[in-house]
Design a protein around this motif. Structure first.
Motif, PDB file in Angstrom:
ATOM      1  N   PRO A 124       0.803  -1.232   0.000  1.00 51.26           N
ATOM      2  CA  PRO A 124       0.000   0.000   0.000  1.00 51.26           C
ATOM      3  C   PRO A 124       0.833   1.279   0.000  1.00 51.26           C
ATOM      4  O   PRO A 124       0.384   2.308  -0.525  1.00 51.26           O
ATOM      5  CB  PRO A 124      -0.815  -0.117   1.301  1.00 51.26           C
ATOM      6  CG  PRO A 124      -0.894  -1.585   1.566  1.00 51.26           C
ATOM      7  CD  PRO A 124       0.431  -2.127   1.112  1.00 51.26           C
ATOM      8  N   ILE A 125       2.036   1.231   0.569  1.00 56.15           N
ATOM      9  CA  ILE A 125       2.920   2.404   0.523  1.00 56.15           C
ATOM     10  C   ILE A 125       3.301   2.703  -0.923  1.00 56.15           C
ATOM     11  O   ILE A 125       3.214   3.849  -1.395  1.00 56.15           O
ATOM     12  CB  ILE A 125       4.176   2.175   1.376  1.00 56.15           C
ATOM     13  CG1 ILE A 125       3.809   1.923   2.838  1.00 56.15           C
ATOM     14  CG2 ILE A 125       5.127   3.365   1.259  1.00 56.15           C
ATOM     15  CD1 ILE A 125       5.006   1.592   3.729  1.00 56.15           C
ATOM     16  N   VAL A 126       3.718   1.658  -1.630  1.00 58.47           N
ATOM     17  CA  VAL A 126       4.102   1.837  -3.036  1.00 58.47           C
ATOM     18  C   VAL A 126       2.894   2.284  -3.852  1.00 58.47           C
ATOM     19  O   VAL A 126       3.002   3.185  -4.702  1.00 58.47           O
ATOM     20  CB  VAL A 126       4.702   0.534  -3.594  1.00 58.47           C
ATOM     21  CG1 VAL A 126       5.044   0.707  -5.067  1.00 58.47           C
ATOM     22  CG2 VAL A 126       5.939   0.128  -2.806  1.00 58.47           C
ATOM     23  N   ARG A 127       1.733   1.675  -3.599  1.00 55.43           N
ATOM     24  CA  ARG A 127       0.523   2.053  -4.347  1.00 55.43           C
ATOM     25  C   ARG A 127       0.182   3.521  -4.123  1.00 55.43           C
ATOM     26  O   ARG A 127      -0.226   4.223  -5.060  1.00 55.43           O
ATOM     27  CB  ARG A 127      -0.627   1.151  -3.908  1.00 55.43           C
ATOM     28  CG  ARG A 127      -2.009   1.551  -4.405  1.00 55.43           C
ATOM     29  CD  ARG A 127      -2.060   1.784  -5.909  1.00 55.43           C
ATOM     30  NE  ARG A 127      -1.580   0.648  -6.670  1.00 55.43           N
ATOM     31  CZ  ARG A 127      -1.366   0.687  -7.973  1.00 55.43           C
ATOM     32  NH1 ARG A 127      -1.561   1.820  -8.651  1.00 55.43           N
ATOM     33  NH2 ARG A 127      -0.919  -0.374  -8.610  1.00 55.43           N
ATOM     34  N   HIS A 128       0.352   4.010  -2.891  1.00 55.13           N
ATOM     35  CA  HIS A 128       0.081   5.413  -2.597  1.00 55.13           C
ATOM     36  C   HIS A 128       0.939   6.334  -3.459  1.00 55.13           C
ATOM     37  O   HIS A 128       0.443   7.337  -4.012  1.00 55.13           O
ATOM     38  CB  HIS A 128       0.348   5.683  -1.113  1.00 55.13           C
ATOM     39  CG  HIS A 128       0.250   7.117  -0.721  1.00 55.13           C
ATOM     40  ND1 HIS A 128      -0.940   7.815  -0.701  1.00 55.13           N
ATOM     41  CD2 HIS A 128       1.218   8.014  -0.351  1.00 55.13           C
ATOM     42  CE1 HIS A 128      -0.721   9.061  -0.324  1.00 55.13           C
ATOM     43  NE2 HIS A 128       0.581   9.219  -0.106  1.00 55.13           N
ATOM     44  N   PHE A 129       2.208   5.991  -3.638  1.00 57.24           N
ATOM     45  CA  PHE A 129       3.092   6.827  -4.453  1.00 57.24           C
ATOM     46  C   PHE A 129       2.827   6.612  -5.945  1.00 57.24           C
ATOM     47  O   PHE A 129       2.976   7.554  -6.734  1.00 57.24           O
ATOM     48  CB  PHE A 129       4.549   6.551  -4.090  1.00 57.24           C
ATOM     49  CG  PHE A 129       4.981   7.256  -2.835  1.00 57.24           C
ATOM     50  CD1 PHE A 129       5.650   8.470  -2.892  1.00 57.24           C
ATOM     51  CD2 PHE A 129       4.678   6.734  -1.588  1.00 57.24           C
ATOM     52  CE1 PHE A 129       6.019   9.140  -1.740  1.00 57.24           C
ATOM     53  CE2 PHE A 129       5.037   7.391  -0.425  1.00 57.24           C
ATOM     54  CZ  PHE A 129       5.708   8.605  -0.498  1.00 57.24           C
ATOM     55  N   PHE A 130       2.437   5.411  -6.338  1.00 54.30           N
ATOM     56  CA  PHE A 130       2.003   5.195  -7.721  1.00 54.30           C
ATOM     57  C   PHE A 130       0.836   6.122  -8.056  1.00 54.30           C
ATOM     58  O   PHE A 130       0.790   6.730  -9.132  1.00 54.30           O
ATOM     59  CB  PHE A 130       1.569   3.739  -7.916  1.00 54.30           C
ATOM     60  CG  PHE A 130       2.698   2.797  -8.231  1.00 54.30           C
ATOM     61  CD1 PHE A 130       4.027   3.160  -8.050  1.00 54.30           C
ATOM     62  CD2 PHE A 130       2.442   1.526  -8.720  1.00 54.30           C
ATOM     63  CE1 PHE A 130       5.055   2.289  -8.343  1.00 54.30           C
ATOM     64  CE2 PHE A 130       3.456   0.649  -9.025  1.00 54.30           C
ATOM     65  CZ  PHE A 130       4.767   1.018  -8.832  1.00 54.30           C
ATOM     66  N   ASP A 131      -0.133   6.204  -7.145  1.00 50.98           N
ATOM     67  CA  ASP A 131      -1.311   7.039  -7.398  1.00 50.98           C
ATOM     68  C   ASP A 131      -0.919   8.516  -7.496  1.00 50.98           C
ATOM     69  O   ASP A 131      -1.439   9.248  -8.361  1.00 50.98           O
ATOM     70  CB  ASP A 131      -2.335   6.840  -6.288  1.00 50.98           C
ATOM     71  CG  ASP A 131      -2.960   5.452  -6.311  1.00 50.98           C
ATOM     72  OD1 ASP A 131      -2.838   4.767  -7.343  1.00 50.98           O
ATOM     73  OD2 ASP A 131      -3.532   5.038  -5.283  1.00 50.98           O
ATOM     74  N   ARG A 132      -0.009   8.965  -6.649  1.00 52.78           N
ATOM     75  CA  ARG A 132       0.418  10.362  -6.708  1.00 52.78           C
ATOM     76  C   ARG A 132       1.143  10.661  -8.016  1.00 52.78           C
ATOM     77  O   ARG A 132       1.079  11.782  -8.525  1.00 52.78           O
ATOM     78  CB  ARG A 132       1.320  10.693  -5.518  1.00 52.78           C
ATOM     79  CG  ARG A 132       0.597  10.705  -4.174  1.00 52.78           C
ATOM     80  CD  ARG A 132       1.488  11.242  -3.066  1.00 52.78           C
ATOM     81  NE  ARG A 132       1.864  12.641  -3.297  1.00 52.78           N
ATOM     82  CZ  ARG A 132       2.634  13.346  -2.461  1.00 52.78           C
ATOM     83  NH1 ARG A 132       3.108  12.783  -1.357  1.00 52.78           N
ATOM     84  NH2 ARG A 132       2.928  14.614  -2.736  1.00 52.78           N
ATOM     85  N   LEU A 133       1.836   9.659  -8.550  1.00 53.26           N
ATOM     86  CA  LEU A 133       2.565   9.845  -9.806  1.00 53.26           C
ATOM     87  C   LEU A 133       1.684   9.611 -11.039  1.00 53.26           C
ATOM     88  O   LEU A 133       2.160   9.795 -12.166  1.00 53.26           O
ATOM     89  CB  LEU A 133       3.752   8.876  -9.864  1.00 53.26           C
ATOM     90  CG  LEU A 133       4.943   9.186  -8.959  1.00 53.26           C
ATOM     91  CD1 LEU A 133       5.918   8.006  -8.941  1.00 53.26           C
ATOM     92  CD2 LEU A 133       5.663  10.444  -9.423  1.00 53.26           C
ATOM     93  N   ASP A 134       0.432   9.182 -10.810  1.00 57.40           N
ATOM     94  CA  ASP A 134      -0.437   8.809 -11.936  1.00 57.40           C
ATOM     95  C   ASP A 134       0.258   7.729 -12.767  1.00 57.40           C
ATOM     96  O   ASP A 134       0.204   7.722 -14.004  1.00 57.40           O
ATOM     97  CB  ASP A 134      -0.755  10.042 -12.793  1.00 57.40           C
ATOM     98  CG  ASP A 134      -2.033   9.871 -13.585  1.00 57.40           C
ATOM     99  OD1 ASP A 134      -2.745   8.879 -13.351  1.00 57.40           O
ATOM    100  OD2 ASP A 134      -2.306  10.711 -14.452  1.00 57.40           O
ATOM    101  N   PHE A 135       0.887   6.832 -12.045  1.00 59.08           N
ATOM    102  CA  PHE A 135       1.823   5.868 -12.626  1.00 59.08           C
ATOM    103  C   PHE A 135       1.145   4.938 -13.632  1.00 59.08           C
ATOM    104  O   PHE A 135       1.592   4.787 -14.778  1.00 59.08           O
ATOM    105  CB  PHE A 135       2.434   5.053 -11.479  1.00 59.08           C
ATOM    106  CG  PHE A 135       3.683   4.304 -11.832  1.00 59.08           C
ATOM    107  CD1 PHE A 135       4.906   4.948 -11.929  1.00 59.08           C
ATOM    108  CD2 PHE A 135       3.634   2.943 -12.049  1.00 59.08           C
ATOM    109  CE1 PHE A 135       6.058   4.249 -12.244  1.00 59.08           C
ATOM    110  CE2 PHE A 135       4.790   2.237 -12.369  1.00 59.08           C
ATOM    111  CZ  PHE A 135       5.995   2.894 -12.460  1.00 59.08           C
ATOM    112  N   ASP A 136       0.048   4.309 -13.214  1.00 55.65           N
ATOM    113  CA  ASP A 136      -0.600   3.321 -14.086  1.00 55.65           C
ATOM    114  C   ASP A 136      -1.113   3.955 -15.373  1.00 55.65           C
ATOM    115  O   ASP A 136      -0.973   3.387 -16.460  1.00 55.65           O
ATOM    116  CB  ASP A 136      -1.744   2.639 -13.339  1.00 55.65           C
ATOM    117  CG  ASP A 136      -1.237   1.744 -12.213  1.00 55.65           C
ATOM    118  OD1 ASP A 136      -0.023   1.468 -12.181  1.00 55.65           O
ATOM    119  OD2 ASP A 136      -2.057   1.334 -11.370  1.00 55.65           O
ATOM    120  N   ARG A 137      -1.736   5.133 -15.250  1.00 57.56           N
ATOM    121  CA  ARG A 137      -2.280   5.775 -16.449  1.00 57.56           C
ATOM    122  C   ARG A 137      -1.185   6.155 -17.435  1.00 57.56           C
ATOM    123  O   ARG A 137      -1.339   5.994 -18.657  1.00 57.56           O
ATOM    124  CB  ARG A 137      -3.084   7.023 -16.060  1.00 57.56           C
ATOM    125  CG  ARG A 137      -3.814   7.659 -17.262  1.00 57.56           C
ATOM    126  CD  ARG A 137      -4.378   9.013 -16.911  1.00 57.56           C
ATOM    127  NE  ARG A 137      -3.339   9.989 -16.636  1.00 57.56           N
ATOM    128  CZ  ARG A 137      -2.655  10.642 -17.582  1.00 57.56           C
ATOM    129  NH1 ARG A 137      -2.885  10.395 -18.864  1.00 57.56           N
ATOM    130  NH2 ARG A 137      -1.736  11.524 -17.249  1.00 57.56           N
TER     131      ARG A 137
END
Length: 565
Positions: free
Chosen positions: A18-31
């Motif tokens: 969940p820590i990594v996912r939180h930063f993925f979301d802030r980076l708009d990583f998946d999109r």
């Protein structure tokens, strides 16, 4: 998983996902990955997108560092929500599926994806790009990787070949990995791999040009080691309105001139930095002096004298002198068929030793030829009263070693010297040293790439996939650095001097991402279901106070760990 009566308990790890996912979301990583690495339009849609496979690979590099074939097994032990996966998706992520995702990443221009993610990171985390640090490392391989040269240079991936190996393995092939970080938190903002035989000085102009596009202006400070200090590199940056800071190589004429000047003149050194190591050792002292003479290109040269480096220089010189002396004494001790037959052969052997040990300036060796009388029996047989003897003279080579005290003393006056070259007009020698002293943080990122994240492309046979996997590791290091930077910044904002993140509750004022992950390592979510498959209860492992504090500082939702509020 266990079955007791009519209930089933399923315990899966949450850990730091969940820590990594939180930063993925802030980076708009998946999109961003889906935008720059889209699936093919033709044919049936994939059960799992390339973007999802690559996202999982970045998380794997951060959290587990397992080879490709072990990813499904690793995922099966975890709660899949933070990975963006549905039940059953883990089995799809076999090494073949991941390999095809890496192929797609390589063909879809990773450089554009990197620019998009870095630009988002700069905006989201307010990164300061006024000072940029660059360095290279080598990634070593043991496979054959033949046939790469047959492809066109523009179409082939970086060439895995022999070069100057920084892991001290000249027997193995390599790639050159070029990494650039910010002064603000040592966050990676540019990455590229080059052919294994490319030298560092060939990478700077391309790197600077790429960074000027990311920064949006040319007037940032570009910091690199002595390979930047060439006329072409420095003029390229200066002529475009940029600034650079680099180390003056020992091979430059300016270095020889100043060292010669130091040996005969008093230098008005000024102390610019003092570092206390511990109570037992003396402090490290840096002194600076800026002469009026500039480099041949017209740039500032600032000289420094380090007390620690001076001690090391003296020790290295003494060691080289001692080793050369020992080897020369071994030459003198040759006997039998190995002894020297002439003065010329002895002098040649002495010269070779002095050159190999770099001690020509410090040792003088005189080759002395003497003769020793010996008697030999004339004829064969047992010696008796009538036996005749012949007196012979046997040449003996002696080596007289003398230290050149004058040269040693002269070089001693140059101990601890190094110089910086820059075109920045408005920085003092003290400020210039502070700029360059940040360079070890870049080396730390290289070390994290190799040891902490355990970059291991040796399981891949296709060079294209190797290049793509190394880019995946760059993305992992980027997220790794952002997590570390975010926690440290939040600690400063909250006036928190340290966190007790070590297992023995020892405090740290500069927590690393690895220590952050350790606080939730092994944390599980357990689900109790009945025979009909209905969820009866969901509960989590308890979260200790320091883990809660760390997660709150990072902004991670505590509900992911079963904590409300």
């Amino acid at each position: 998983m266990s079955d007791t009566n009519s209930f089933t308990l399923d315990a899966r790890e949450i850990g730091a996902a969940p820590i990594v996912r939180h930063f993925f979301d802030r980076l708009d990583f998946d999109r961003l990955i889906e935008t720059y690495v889209p699936d093919r339009e033709l044919g049936r849609p994939a059960k799992l997108s390339h973007a999802r496979a690559l996202s999982v690979m970045v998380m794997n590099a951060l959290l587990c560092r397992r080879p490709l074939y072990a990813v499904p097994e690793w995922l099966e032990r975890h709660v899949l929500d933070p990975f963006g996966l549905a039940p059953g998706d883990a089995a799809l992520l076999n090494d073949d599926r991941i390999g095809r995702a890496l192929d797609r990443l390589y063909t879809m221009d990773p450089a554009s994806l990197m620019t998009a993610i870095v630009t988002k990171a700069v905006r989201e985390f307010d990164l300061d790009l006024s000072q940029i640090h660059n360095d290279t490392t080598t990634v070593t391989f043991s496979g054959a990787y033949e046939g790469q040269q047959d492809k066109e240079a523009k179409k082939r991936p970086p060439l895995i070949t022999f070069g100057h190996n920084k892991d001290h393995r000249p027997d193995l092939k390599q790639l050159l990995a070029c990494l650039t970080i910010t002064y603000d938190g040592a966050v990676p903002v540019h990455y590229k791999t080059y052919d294994g035989n490319v030298t560092d000085d060939k990478t700077h102009r391309e790197t600077w040009s790429a960074m000027s596009q990311v920064v949006g202006r040319p007037d940032f400070t570009y910091v690199a080691d002595s390979k930047l200090c060439t006329r072409e590199n420095m003029e390229f940056i200066a002529s475009r309105g940029g600034y650079f800071v680099t180390v003056l190589p020992r091979s430059r004429r300016e270095d020889d001139d100043f060292r010669e000047f130091v040996q005969t003149n008093a230098i008005p050194w000024e102390e610019v930095r003092r570092e206390s190591n511990n109570a037992e050792d003396p402090p490290s002292v840096y002194e600076a002096f800026e002469p009026p003479l500039r480099s041949v290109e017209g740039y500032r040269i600032v000289w420094y004298r380090s007390s620690v480096k001076a001690k090391l220089d003296q020790q290295r010189r003494a060691k080289r002198i001692a080793k050369a002396r020992d080897r020369i004494q071994e030459l003198e001790g040759r006997s039998g068929a190995h002894r020297f037959r002439s003065v010329e052969r002895a002098e040649e052997a002495v010269r070779n030793v002095l050159q190999e040990e770099g001690a020509e300036r410090w040792l003088k060796v005189e080759v002395i030829e003497q003769s020793v009388s010996d008697t030999k029996q004339v004829g064969a047989g047992r010696p008796g009263k009538e036996t005749l003897y012949r007196k012979t003279e046997i040449p003996v080579i002696l080596l007289a070693i003398e230290e050149n005290a004058k040269a040693i003393a002269a070089d001693g006056r140059c101990d601890g010297l190094f110089a910086m070259v820059t075109n920045k007009p408005d920085v003092s020698p003290k400020e210039l040293l502070e700029i360059y002293k940040y360079q070890p943080f870049l080396e730390k990122r290289h070390e994290q790439l190799k040891s902490v994240l355990s970059v291991a492309p040796v399981f891949l046979k296709k060079p294209e996939r190797v290049a793509a996997l190394l880019f995946v590791y760059f993305l992992a290091v980027l997220v790794f650095a952002l997590i570390e930077r975010e926690l440290r910044r939040r600690m400063v904002e909250k006036n928190i001097e340290d966190l007790r993140l070590y297992p023995e509750e020892r405090p740290t004022g500069a927590p690393t991402t690895d220590l952050i992950f350790q606080t939730v390592l092994g944390h599980r979510r357990s689900t109790l279901t009945n025979r009909q498959g209905e969820i009866v209860q969901v509960f989590h492992d308890p979260l200790d106070p320091v883990a809660k504090q760390t997660l709150k500082l990072l902004g991670v939702n505590l509900r992911d760990y079963g904590v409300s509020g």
